[in-house]
Write a protein that holds these residues in place. Structure first.
Motif, PDB file in Angstrom:
ATOM      1  N   THR A 289      16.711   0.507 -39.975  1.00  0.00           N
ATOM      2  CA  THR A 289      15.634   1.488 -39.820  1.00  0.00           C
ATOM      3  C   THR A 289      15.268   1.687 -38.353  1.00  0.00           C
ATOM      4  O   THR A 289      15.427   0.797 -37.527  1.00  0.00           O
ATOM      5  N   ARG A 290      14.772   2.891 -38.081  1.00  0.00           N
ATOM      6  CA  ARG A 290      14.254   3.236 -36.763  1.00  0.00           C
ATOM      7  C   ARG A 290      13.022   4.127 -36.945  1.00  0.00           C
ATOM      8  O   ARG A 290      12.827   4.726 -38.005  1.00  0.00           O
ATOM      9  N   SER A 291      12.208   4.194 -35.913  1.00  0.00           N
ATOM     10  CA  SER A 291      11.076   5.126 -35.901  1.00  0.00           C
ATOM     11  C   SER A 291      11.154   5.900 -34.594  1.00  0.00           C
ATOM     12  O   SER A 291      11.437   5.311 -33.555  1.00  0.00           O
ATOM     13  N   PHE A 292      10.931   7.199 -34.643  1.00  0.00           N
ATOM     14  CA  PHE A 292      11.206   8.074 -33.505  1.00  0.00           C
ATOM     15  C   PHE A 292       9.936   8.764 -33.012  1.00  0.00           C
ATOM     16  O   PHE A 292       9.249   9.439 -33.773  1.00  0.00           O
ATOM     17  N   CYS A 293       9.660   8.607 -31.715  1.00  0.00           N
ATOM     18  CA  CYS A 293       8.466   9.193 -31.090  1.00  0.00           C
ATOM     19  C   CYS A 293       8.895  10.312 -30.135  1.00  0.00           C
ATOM     20  O   CYS A 293       9.800  10.115 -29.315  1.00  0.00           O
ATOM     21  N   TYR A 294       8.257  11.473 -30.226  1.00  0.00           N
ATOM     22  CA  TYR A 294       8.592  12.583 -29.334  1.00  0.00           C
ATOM     23  C   TYR A 294       8.077  12.286 -27.924  1.00  0.00           C
ATOM     24  O   TYR A 294       7.008  11.697 -27.742  1.00  0.00           O
TER      25      TYR A 294
ATOM     26  N   VAL B 151      18.725   4.949 -40.695  1.00  0.00           N
ATOM     27  CA  VAL B 151      19.622   5.725 -39.832  1.00  0.00           C
ATOM     28  C   VAL B 151      20.419   6.734 -40.668  1.00  0.00           C
ATOM     29  O   VAL B 151      20.661   7.863 -40.230  1.00  0.00           O
ATOM     30  N   LEU B 152      20.785   6.352 -41.868  1.00  0.00           N
ATOM     31  CA  LEU B 152      21.531   7.275 -42.734  1.00  0.00           C
ATOM     32  C   LEU B 152      20.658   8.472 -43.135  1.00  0.00           C
ATOM     33  O   LEU B 152      21.116   9.620 -43.113  1.00  0.00           O
ATOM     34  N   GLU B 153      19.397   8.223 -43.473  1.00  0.00           N
ATOM     35  CA  GLU B 153      18.465   9.326 -43.771  1.00  0.00           C
ATOM     36  C   GLU B 153      18.331  10.250 -42.566  1.00  0.00           C
ATOM     37  O   GLU B 153      18.296  11.482 -42.715  1.00  0.00           O
ATOM     38  N   PHE B 154      18.269   9.647 -41.386  1.00  0.00           N
ATOM     39  CA  PHE B 154      18.118  10.439 -40.163  1.00  0.00           C
ATOM     40  C   PHE B 154      19.357  11.307 -39.930  1.00  0.00           C
ATOM     41  O   PHE B 154      19.240  12.492 -39.576  1.00  0.00           O
ATOM     42  N   ALA B 155      20.539  10.738 -40.150  1.00  0.00           N
ATOM     43  CA  ALA B 155      21.783  11.503 -39.981  1.00  0.00           C
ATOM     44  C   ALA B 155      21.809  12.713 -40.922  1.00  0.00           C
ATOM     45  O   ALA B 155      22.178  13.824 -40.519  1.00  0.00           O
TER      46      ALA B 155
ATOM     47  N   LYS C  84       5.121  15.865 -35.463  1.00  0.00           N
ATOM     48  CA  LYS C  84       5.898  15.525 -36.652  1.00  0.00           C
ATOM     49  C   LYS C  84       7.376  15.483 -36.257  1.00  0.00           C
ATOM     50  O   LYS C  84       7.800  16.179 -35.330  1.00  0.00           O
ATOM     51  N   LEU C  85       8.154  14.675 -36.963  1.00  0.00           N
ATOM     52  CA  LEU C  85       9.559  14.488 -36.613  1.00  0.00           C
ATOM     53  C   LEU C  85      10.310  15.818 -36.554  1.00  0.00           C
ATOM     54  O   LEU C  85      11.038  16.084 -35.585  1.00  0.00           O
ATOM     55  N   GLU C  86      10.124  16.662 -37.553  1.00  0.00           N
ATOM     56  CA  GLU C  86      10.856  17.949 -37.589  1.00  0.00           C
ATOM     57  C   GLU C  86      10.500  18.824 -36.396  1.00  0.00           C
ATOM     58  O   GLU C  86      11.354  19.537 -35.854  1.00  0.00           O
TER      59      GLU C  86
ATOM     60  N   LYS D 207      12.778  21.099 -31.109  1.00  0.00           N
ATOM     61  CA  LYS D 207      12.830  21.303 -29.658  1.00  0.00           C
ATOM     62  C   LYS D 207      14.049  20.599 -29.050  1.00  0.00           C
ATOM     63  O   LYS D 207      14.686  21.118 -28.128  1.00  0.00           O
ATOM     64  N   THR D 208      14.354  19.427 -29.563  1.00  0.00           N
ATOM     65  CA  THR D 208      15.474  18.646 -29.027  1.00  0.00           C
ATOM     66  C   THR D 208      16.812  19.293 -29.374  1.00  0.00           C
ATOM     67  O   THR D 208      17.722  19.355 -28.548  1.00  0.00           O
ATOM     68  N   ILE D 209      16.924  19.796 -30.592  1.00  0.00           N
ATOM     69  CA  ILE D 209      18.153  20.486 -31.023  1.00  0.00           C
ATOM     70  C   ILE D 209      18.366  21.741 -30.176  1.00  0.00           C
ATOM     71  O   ILE D 209      19.482  22.021 -29.726  1.00  0.00           O
ATOM     72  N   GLU D 210      17.284  22.494 -29.931  1.00  0.00           N
ATOM     73  CA  GLU D 210      17.382  23.698 -29.083  1.00  0.00           C
ATOM     74  C   GLU D 210      17.872  23.337 -27.685  1.00  0.00           C
ATOM     75  O   GLU D 210      18.709  24.041 -27.107  1.00  0.00           O
ATOM     76  N   TYR D 211      17.345  22.243 -27.151  1.00  0.00           N
ATOM     77  CA  TYR D 211      17.747  21.799 -25.809  1.00  0.00           C
ATOM     78  C   TYR D 211      19.249  21.501 -25.769  1.00  0.00           C
ATOM     79  O   TYR D 211      19.965  21.980 -24.888  1.00  0.00           O
ATOM     80  N   PHE D 212      19.733  20.723 -26.725  1.00  0.00           N
ATOM     81  CA  PHE D 212      21.152  20.351 -26.712  1.00  0.00           C
ATOM     82  C   PHE D 212      22.055  21.533 -27.052  1.00  0.00           C
ATOM     83  O   PHE D 212      23.176  21.627 -26.536  1.00  0.00           O
ATOM     84  N   ASP D 213      21.569  22.441 -27.877  1.00  0.00           N
ATOM     85  CA  ASP D 213      22.337  23.650 -28.198  1.00  0.00           C
ATOM     86  C   ASP D 213      22.552  24.482 -26.911  1.00  0.00           C
ATOM     87  O   ASP D 213      23.684  24.913 -26.622  1.00  0.00           O
ATOM     88  N   ASN D 214      21.484  24.675 -26.146  1.00  0.00           N
ATOM     89  CA  ASN D 214      21.600  25.401 -24.864  1.00  0.00           C
ATOM     90  C   ASN D 214      22.471  24.640 -23.887  1.00  0.00           C
ATOM     91  O   ASN D 214      23.276  25.229 -23.150  1.00  0.00           O
TER      92      ASN D 214
END
Length: 312
Positions: free
Chosen positions: A209-214, A245-249, A293-295, A300-307
């Motif tokens: 398990t992991r917990s993710f902070c923006y 981690v599997l849920e996150f993937a 919230k995680l989503e 924002k992070t997905i948009e950054y890596f997409d660009n």
């Protein structure tokens, strides 16, 4: 106007911190050797008259007049800190000694960016600040884990011996724009793999398990800690929402509409099975808790890596 040093100021979190401190009308001096930091992370700040960058490795002596020091300099992902483990350990030990001496000489307040890794592979769950940890002192992660533990020791010794004005935060998994593409962390790995429709690599069976902070929430907490009175820490800063981690993937695959398949590889040595902060102390002492919230943060992070991938 305060003169504030941010070591590791061109790094992922350091650059966000510099940006925020400038918005709050401070003079910010970033110190970085670009081992993992990047000039692109701070390029938008270079025209600001209240910002300066000093290229220097904090294991070398430096004197800069200042009011506050945020010590964020240290490779923080296993790929980077294991690349040169001796230098990683030196950064934690010699680096904090140099910064503590500077803080003492300038009568400045110093905040140490410590880490949840001080808890190692914890036997207590969730982790509270009074838990001493379960750390391998001679494994492949020890250069970072024990380096950060030793840095906390030096912070407390300077506080007791010299009455140095100190603050200690323990950062749990944090993510957001400007993460290093090649840092091997689960957020950047999964997003980049998903955007490229290549297999997503989960280590072990994905039940860890992991917990993710923006990142914006984390920076809020760091600044609140620096500005607090009668509280030196250590204090956990992170998001207590825990998932495997599997849920996150699977979440990343869903949010990117990816065609990626999930594949499994062997778990690395000393990889923590559980990691979740107890943030009771941060709520009580700093009136802090994460808002994103995680989503929301992942979008924002997905948009950054997409660009990033499109402009690469």
């Amino acid at each position: 106007m305060k003169r504030i040093i941010v070591t590791g100021g061109a790094g992922f979190l350091g650059s966000h911190l510099c940006e925020r401190l400038l918005k709050e009308n401070n003079h910010v001096i970033a110190i970085d050797n670009f081992f993992t930091g990047s000039k692109e992370n701070i390029s938008h700040l270079l025209d600001n008259k209240n910002f300066e960058i000093i290229i220097n490795d904090i294991i070398e002596y430096i004197h800069v007049e200042c009011d506050e020091i945020y010590n964020f300099a240290c490779p923080a992902s296993p790929i980077h800190y294991q690349r040169n483990p001796v230098h990683t350990f030196k950064t934690s030990i010699f680096g904090i000694l140099n910064m503590l001496n500077l803080a003492r000489d300038c009568k400045a307040r110093i905040l140490q960016a410590s880490t949840s890794e001080v808890y190692g592979d914890p036997l207590e769950h969730p982790q509270k600040e009074n838990y001493w940890g379960h750390v391998n002192p001679n494994g492949i992660r020890s250069c970072y884990d024990e380096g950060k533990r030793s840095a906390e020791t030096l912070m407390m010794d300077y506080y007791r011996q010299y009455n140095t004005d100190i603050k200690i935060i323990r950062i749990f998994n944090t993510y957001g724009p400007r993460m290093n593409e090649n840092d091997g962390r689960v957020v950047s790995n999964f997003i980049i793999q998903a955007l490229q429709n290549i297999p997503i690599t989960v280590y072990g069976d994905g039940s860890q398990t992991r917990s993710f902070c923006y990142c914006d929430d984390l920076i809020d907490g760091a600044i609140k800690m620096m500005n607090s009175e009668n509280f030196i820490g250590p204090v956990n800063l992170g998001n207590p929402y825990e998932m495997t981690v599997l849920e996150f993937a699977k979440k990343i695959v869903d949010m990117t509409n990816s065609k990626s398949q999930i594949i499994f590889k062997d778990l690395p040595q000393d990889d923590p099975i559980k990691r979740q902060p107890d943030i009771t102390l941060a709520k009580e002492k700093l009136n802090w808790k994460p808002d994103y919230k995680l989503e929301e943060g992942l979008k924002k992070t997905i948009e950054y890596f997409d660009n990033y991938l499109k402009n690469k």
